[in-house]
Design an enzyme around this catalytic site. Sequence first.
Site, mmCIF file in Angstrom:
data_model
loop_
_atom_site.group_PDB
_atom_site.id
_atom_site.type_symbol
_atom_site.label_atom_id
_atom_site.label_comp_id
_atom_site.label_asym_id
_atom_site.label_seq_id
_atom_site.Cartn_x
_atom_site.Cartn_y
_atom_site.Cartn_z
ATOM 1 N N HIS A 29 0.827 -1.203 0.000
ATOM 2 C CA HIS A 29 0.000 0.000 0.000
ATOM 3 C C HIS A 29 0.863 1.255 0.000
ATOM 4 O O HIS A 29 1.256 1.743 1.061
ATOM 5 C CB HIS A 29 -0.894 -0.008 1.243
ATOM 6 C CG HIS A 29 -1.791 -1.202 1.325
ATOM 7 N ND1 HIS A 29 -1.333 -2.451 1.651
ATOM 8 C CD2 HIS A 29 -3.128 -1.338 1.116
ATOM 9 C CE1 HIS A 29 -2.343 -3.319 1.641
ATOM 10 N NE2 HIS A 29 -3.434 -2.677 1.324
ATOM 11 N N HIS A 264 -4.181 3.145 -3.379
ATOM 12 C CA HIS A 264 -4.348 2.632 -2.019
ATOM 13 C C HIS A 264 -3.617 1.311 -1.811
ATOM 14 O O HIS A 264 -2.756 1.204 -0.937
ATOM 15 C CB HIS A 264 -5.822 2.454 -1.685
ATOM 16 C CG HIS A 264 -6.040 1.683 -0.425
ATOM 17 N ND1 HIS A 264 -5.891 2.248 0.813
ATOM 18 C CD2 HIS A 264 -6.334 0.373 -0.216
ATOM 19 C CE1 HIS A 264 -6.098 1.330 1.738
ATOM 20 N NE2 HIS A 264 -6.365 0.187 1.141
ATOM 21 N N GLU A 418 -16.763 -4.749 24.617
ATOM 22 C CA GLU A 418 -15.889 -5.924 24.710
ATOM 23 C C GLU A 418 -14.711 -5.845 23.746
ATOM 24 O O GLU A 418 -13.585 -6.224 24.083
ATOM 25 C CB GLU A 418 -16.683 -7.203 24.438
ATOM 26 C CG GLU A 418 -17.794 -7.486 25.436
ATOM 27 C CD GLU A 418 -19.079 -6.719 25.133
ATOM 28 O OE1 GLU A 418 -19.138 -6.023 24.096
ATOM 29 O OE2 GLU A 418 -20.021 -6.794 25.943
ATOM 30 N N HIS A 480 -27.024 -16.294 25.140
ATOM 31 C CA HIS A 480 -25.888 -16.053 26.029
ATOM 32 C C HIS A 480 -25.071 -17.318 26.325
ATOM 33 O O HIS A 480 -24.058 -17.231 27.012
ATOM 34 C CB HIS A 480 -26.380 -15.464 27.365
ATOM 35 C CG HIS A 480 -26.836 -14.039 27.275
ATOM 36 N ND1 HIS A 480 -27.778 -13.617 26.350
ATOM 37 C CD2 HIS A 480 -26.476 -12.924 27.970
ATOM 38 C CE1 HIS A 480 -27.976 -12.309 26.506
ATOM 39 N NE2 HIS A 480 -27.214 -11.876 27.471
#
Lengths: 684, 684
Positions: A29, A264, A418, A480
Site C-alpha cells: 500500500h 491505495h 468488549e 448467552h
Amino acid sequence: MTYDKTDELAINTIRTLAIDATFEANSGHPGAPMGMAPVAHVLFNKFLTFNPKNPDWVNRDRFVLSNGHGCMLHYALLHLFGYALSIDDLKHFRQVDSITPGHPEAHDTPGIEVTTGPLGQGFANAVGLAIAQQHTAAVFNKPGYELINNHTFTFFGDGCAMEGIASEAASTAGHLQLGNLIAIYDDNHISIDGDTKCAFTEDVLKRFEAYGWHTQHVQDGDSDLEGIEAAIAKAKEVKDKPSVIKLTTTIGFGSKLQGTGGVHGNPLKSDDIKQVKEKFGFDPEKTFVVPQEVYDQYHKHAADGAAAEQEWNKLFEKYGSEHKELHADLARRLTRDLPEGWQNKLPTYKPSDPAIASRKLSESVLEAIYDTVPELLSGSADLTGSNNTRWKKAIDFQPPSLGIGDWSGRYLRYGVREHAMAAIMNGLSAYGTIIPAGGTFLNFVSYAAGAVRLSSLSHQRVIYVATHDSIGLGEDGPTHQPIETLAHFRALPNMMVWRPADGNETSAAYYMALTSKQTPSILALTRQNLPQLEGSTIEKAIKGGYVALENKDAAVTLVSTGSEVSICLEAVKTLKEKNVAARVVSLPCVEVFDAQDKEYKLSVIPDGIPAMSVEVMSTLGWEKYSHEQFGLNRFGASGPYKKVYEKFEFTPEGIAKRALATVDFYKDVKPLRSPLNRAFQQLI
Amino acid sequence: MTYDKTDELAINTIRTLAIDATFEANSGHPGAPMGMAPVAHVLFNKFLTFNPKNPDWVNRDRFVLSNGHGCMLHYALLHLFGYALSIDDLKHFRQVDSITPGHPEAHDTPGIEVTTGPLGQGFANAVGLAIAQQHTAAVFNKPGYELINNHTFTFFGDGCAMEGIASEAASTAGHLQLGNLIAIYDDNHISIDGDTKCAFTEDVLKRFEAYGWHTQHVQDGDSDLEGIEAAIAKAKEVKDKPSVIKLTTTIGFGSKLQGTGGVHGNPLKSDDIKQVKEKFGFDPEKTFVVPQEVYDQYHKHAADGAAAEQEWNKLFEKYGSEHKELHADLARRLTRDLPEGWQNKLPTYKPSDPAIASRKLSESVLEAIYDTVPELLSGSADLTGSNNTRWKKAIDFQPPSLGIGDWSGRYLRYGVREHAMAAIMNGLSAYGTIIPAGGTFLNFVSYAAGAVRLSSLSHQRVIYVATHDSIGLGEDGPTHQPIETLAHFRALPNMMVWRPADGNETSAAYYMALTSKQTPSILALTRQNLPQLEGSTIEKAIKGGYVALENKDAAVTLVSTGSEVSICLEAVKTLKEKNVAARVVSLPCVEVFDAQDKEYKLSVIPDGIPAMSVEVMSTLGWEKYSHEQFGLNRFGASGPYKKVYEKFEFTPEGIAKRALATVDFYKDVKPLRSPLNRAFQQLI
C-alpha cells in the site's frame, strides 16, 4: 521558516522508499505512506522521544500506526532513525521470514509497538498504551522524579474511523480524559471502495467532540508542516482531554493517480514511479535511495533520544536511592517476572471445602494476590458483579475530577465495549508495566474476537475472565450460552483456554496465565457452584490435564473439563453399579496439556481403553483427546441450569449410558491406541 | 388530555406482569420493562400497525427491543395484544421449552422480529429492517399502490449505545438517510456496573447528530405521555433522516430501588412487589393480573391492525391486476421460494476450463443469477474489488440525493463495518423480501462473530462472502490469514461453512446457500487461482462431500477442501511413484455432508483404510473426518503465496510424506473403522 529543503528531501525519501518497496514486492500500500510522510516527518522529528538502540526503554513516546496497511511508512522511519531494520529489510518487504511483513507485527520488528492492520485495533491499542502511561505515572512518579511522562500518538484512517472498536475506544478515552493521547486522522477521502462519500459521510470531528475529545483540523496535510507542528503542539498542551487532529491529505501524493483508490492497495506503475521520482528530484533509475543528509538529520534525532534515555537512566538510578521499593518494583516489572514467592498466595482447597462457582473462585484468587502482584490491573465490560473481577479494596482507574477513583486505580470500568476492552488490554500489556485482566461473559469474548486474535499473534500477556461459560448459566438462554466459543479459541494459536473444574484448578489457571509472559489466556468460569475435587492440586492442574480419578481396571476413560468433571465422577459410580470400571481425566487446558511430554500424556489418556470426552458444548476438536465425544452441537435452552443439564442428559446417567456404548463399540479394536498417538508431528 | 386512567392502568399492567414473571422465574430483568412501559404503551397503541393474528404480514410496522434483556416488556405487550402468547406463557418465563426465553428469539416466539439480547444487535437489525423496507418500497410501490410503507422502531439502552456495532450501524443509517427508522434511547443512567457516570459520559445525541440523525430529548419518560407521542410524531415527519429520541426514564419505576442498578437484573423482593402493586392500585395478593379494560383497549388496537391488513390484502390483490409480474414476484418472495428454474443459471465448468480464483467464481455466480433472483442484495464491507461481490450492472443502494445510486439499488456499501454488516444482513433477511450477501475477508468475519452467531440462532438466510480464505492470500500476512476461523464457524450450530475447490463447487455452495431457507452460510473463497477439477459436479458437491478421485486399491484417503484439493490430486501422483495408491475426497461443507445418510458417507470415507485431512489452517475438528490431520496450528507468514505454501510444506511432496506416515501407522489396526463410525448419536 522552520522547515527547509532537507525536510522536504526526508519526506520524499520516505515516499520513494514506500514506492520502491511496494514495487519490489509487487504488493502493498503506497498511498498512505506517500500521503502521511509529512506528518510522520514532523511528528517523529519534533515530538517523539525514543532511542532506536533500545526500543524497550519504558518512557519512550509510543507511536501506533492504526492504518497498518501503510506500514512501509513506519518501516521507512524505523530504518532512517537507525533501528535494527536495514535497507535490505526494506527490500524484503512482504517476503517470507522477513522482519517487514505485510502488516506491522510487534513481536517480530524492533520499534513496532503493537500489531496492527486489522482496522481499528491500533487506535484502541493506543488508548491502552495511554491508560498504561497514566497509571504507571500515578504509581511511580514522585516529586522531582517525573519518570513516566511519555505521550502516545496514533495515526488512523477512514477505515479505522468506521470500525466499531475504534468508536468504543474513543468513547472510553474521552470518558477517561486521557490528555496524553494524540490521534491524527488521515482524512484522505479514500477507502477501498473509492470515495468515502459512498459509505462514510458523518462528521468525524463532531463525533469525537461528543466523546469529549479536543479536536482540530489541519486543512493542508500535504505541505503545511508548520500547521501540522502547531496542531500537535496545541494538542500536547491540552491536559484533560485526548486530542484528535483531522489532517486532510492527498493519498498517494505525487503519483499520477494521487487522490484516488488506485494508489491505495497496489504498487505504482513503472512510468508513474519515474515521474514521481523526477518530480521529487530523485534519480528515476535508482531505487531505495536515502540521501546522506536525511540519514544525518534522523540519526541526530535518534542520538538526542539516546541521550534522553541516558538522562532518564540516571534519574531512575537516583530515584532508587530515595524510593527503593518503588524502584525495585518498576525494575522488576520491566523484566516481566512476578514478585518472588507470589504463587504462595494462591488459594488451595480440600475436598471438604464448600462448592463454589469458579467465577467466585477466580475472585478469591484476585483477592489473594492483588496486593502481591501490583502490576495486575483488573476490569470488566460492565459485568463487574457477574464476572467477580473486582477485589473489595480496589480503586477505580478514573480521572480524579470525577470523584470516583484516581489514576493509580487498578480497576477499569470498560463499559459495554468488549472489543475495545480486548484491544485496550493488548495496549496495556504492550506498555510493559501492567498485566491486564478483563471480564465479560464467555459468549461475548466473541464480540472481541478480532482483538483476542491479536493478543495471541502479538504475544500479549492478557487474561480474559470469561464467566457464564456454558448452558450452566441457565435462564439467560441460548443468546448467552456459548456452544462454539471454546472450539474457536482452542483453534487459535498461542492462546491458553482454561476451563477449571474447581478451586485448585482455578488457582492453577491463574498461575499459568500470569507466568506465561508471551501467551494470553481465556479463563472460562462457571456461574454455578462446583464441588472441590478429591484428586485436584495446583501442581497437577498446571500440566493442563491429569488423572482426577485413577482405576487400573478401568474399561473407559472419561475426559472432561470444568463443571462436567464432577458429573463424570458421579457417573463413575453409576457405571460401577453396572460393573464397568471407569477413570476420569480433568483437562482444564488442552494447549498446556499438549506441551507435556508424550509419556506423561499417555499416562493420562492411555492406550488400550477407549476415552470419551464430556463437555456441554461443541464436540469439535475433542476427537483429538478421545475416541467418542459427548457434547452439545446445537444451541442451548433458557431455564434453571439443572433443568437445562437434564434436558440435554448431562447427568451421571446420560454420561454412563454413552460410556457403556463407547466400551461396547471399541471392544473389538486391536490395537486400541490412545488418540494422542499420531502418525506424524504437526508443524508448530 | 389525550391519555386517561385506562392508559395508566395499561402501563401499570405491563409493569406488574414484568414484576410477576421475573419473580416467578426468580430470574430476569424487571427494571427496563418498568421504566419503558409508558413509551411502549404509547408507541404500540398510537403508532404501530400490526395484526397479532398474522405476525408475518409484510407491511406491518417493525419493532425491535435491542435491550433484549427487558423482554418481559415485549412479551407482556404481545400477550395483551392477542398474539399467540398466553398468560401461561408469561408464567413460564425463562423455563425450559417455553416460548418466553430469557432473551427474545425470533424463531420461537410469534411477534418477535429478530433475536436480541447480545447488546447492540437489535439496533443494527433495525437498520437492516429499515433498509429492507426502503428497498422493497422502491421496487414494488407504484402510483396508487403504496404497498410497502411501514416504519421500523427500536428501543435501545446505554448498553447498546456503548457497543461498537451500534455505532457502526448508526453511522450507516445516517449516511443512508433512513427516514423510516425511529430509535428510542432509554436514558436511564444505569448499566450493570451502576451509574453510567463510571464509564459512559459522552453526549449521545451529539454523536447521533454527527452521524446525520434527527435528534430529540423527552425529559420525563416516566409520565409525559403527550411529550412521548409528540416526539414520535415529529420523528415520523422527518423523511430524510433517521430519528433518535433520548427518553430520560427511571429504571424500575415504582420499586423502592427505582433508579438504581438493584432493579436491573434481579427480581424485586416480595415486600417491594407488595408496595409497588399497592401504589399502582393492584391487589398485592394477586399475580399476573390483566384488567379487562386493558385487554379491551389492546384488542381494539389489534382489531384495527387486522383491518389494516385486510385493506392491504385488497390493495395487493388489485395491484396484481395492474402489475402482474411485480405482484407475482412479491408473493413469491414472501414464500421464500426462489424463482422456478433459477438454478439452471448456475455456471458449470469442465476440467479444461482455466484456473480461476473462487472469489472470481463467486462473482460469476452473481453475474449469472442476479437477474433471475431479484431478492438477492449484495454488498461488501469496503472490499468490493477484493470480494468480487458486485455484478457489473449493479446499482448502489443509496439515497437518491447523493447521486450515486437509488433506493432500488441492490448493492450495499457497508463501509468498514463488518459487525454492523452482519447484523444489518440479519435484519434484511428478517424483513422477508431480501436475501442478503455481504463480503469481507474471511479473517474479518470474526469481527462480526456476535452477529454471525445470531444469523444461525435466528435461522436467517444470509450469505457471508468470505474471500482471502487462508495463507493463500499471501503478502498481507498473519494479521489477515485465517487459522482458527473455519473451526470457529464449523462449531457454530446451524451454519454452513463452504470452502469450494473449483467452479462447480462454488456454484453448489450458492445453490445450497440460496435454497436453505433457515440456515446462513459462510463461503470461504480464495484469492489465488484454482484449477477446475476432473471429478466435480454441482450434483456431487451439494452433498457437502464426495469422492473427487476414486481408486479401489487405495491405501489412504486424502480428505481436503478448497485450494488444497487440487494439491492432493497432485500428491496422488507423487504417491503413485512410491507405489502407494490414494483416493481423494473433496469436503467443501462438513455440515451438509453430516446430513447425508450413513451409507453414502461411508462410501466417501470408508472403513479399512486410513484417511488424512489436508487443509491449510487449524486441524481442530478434522479428527471427525480423518485418522490423521495435516494443517497449520500456528500463524501464517507474509510472502508470495506459493512461497508461503512451500514454507509450510503444503505441496504434493509434503502431503505425500505425511500420507505415507499415515499408511504405515495404521497398517496394524484391525478393524480400521472410518472415523464416521461412532458409538452413539449426538444430540441435535
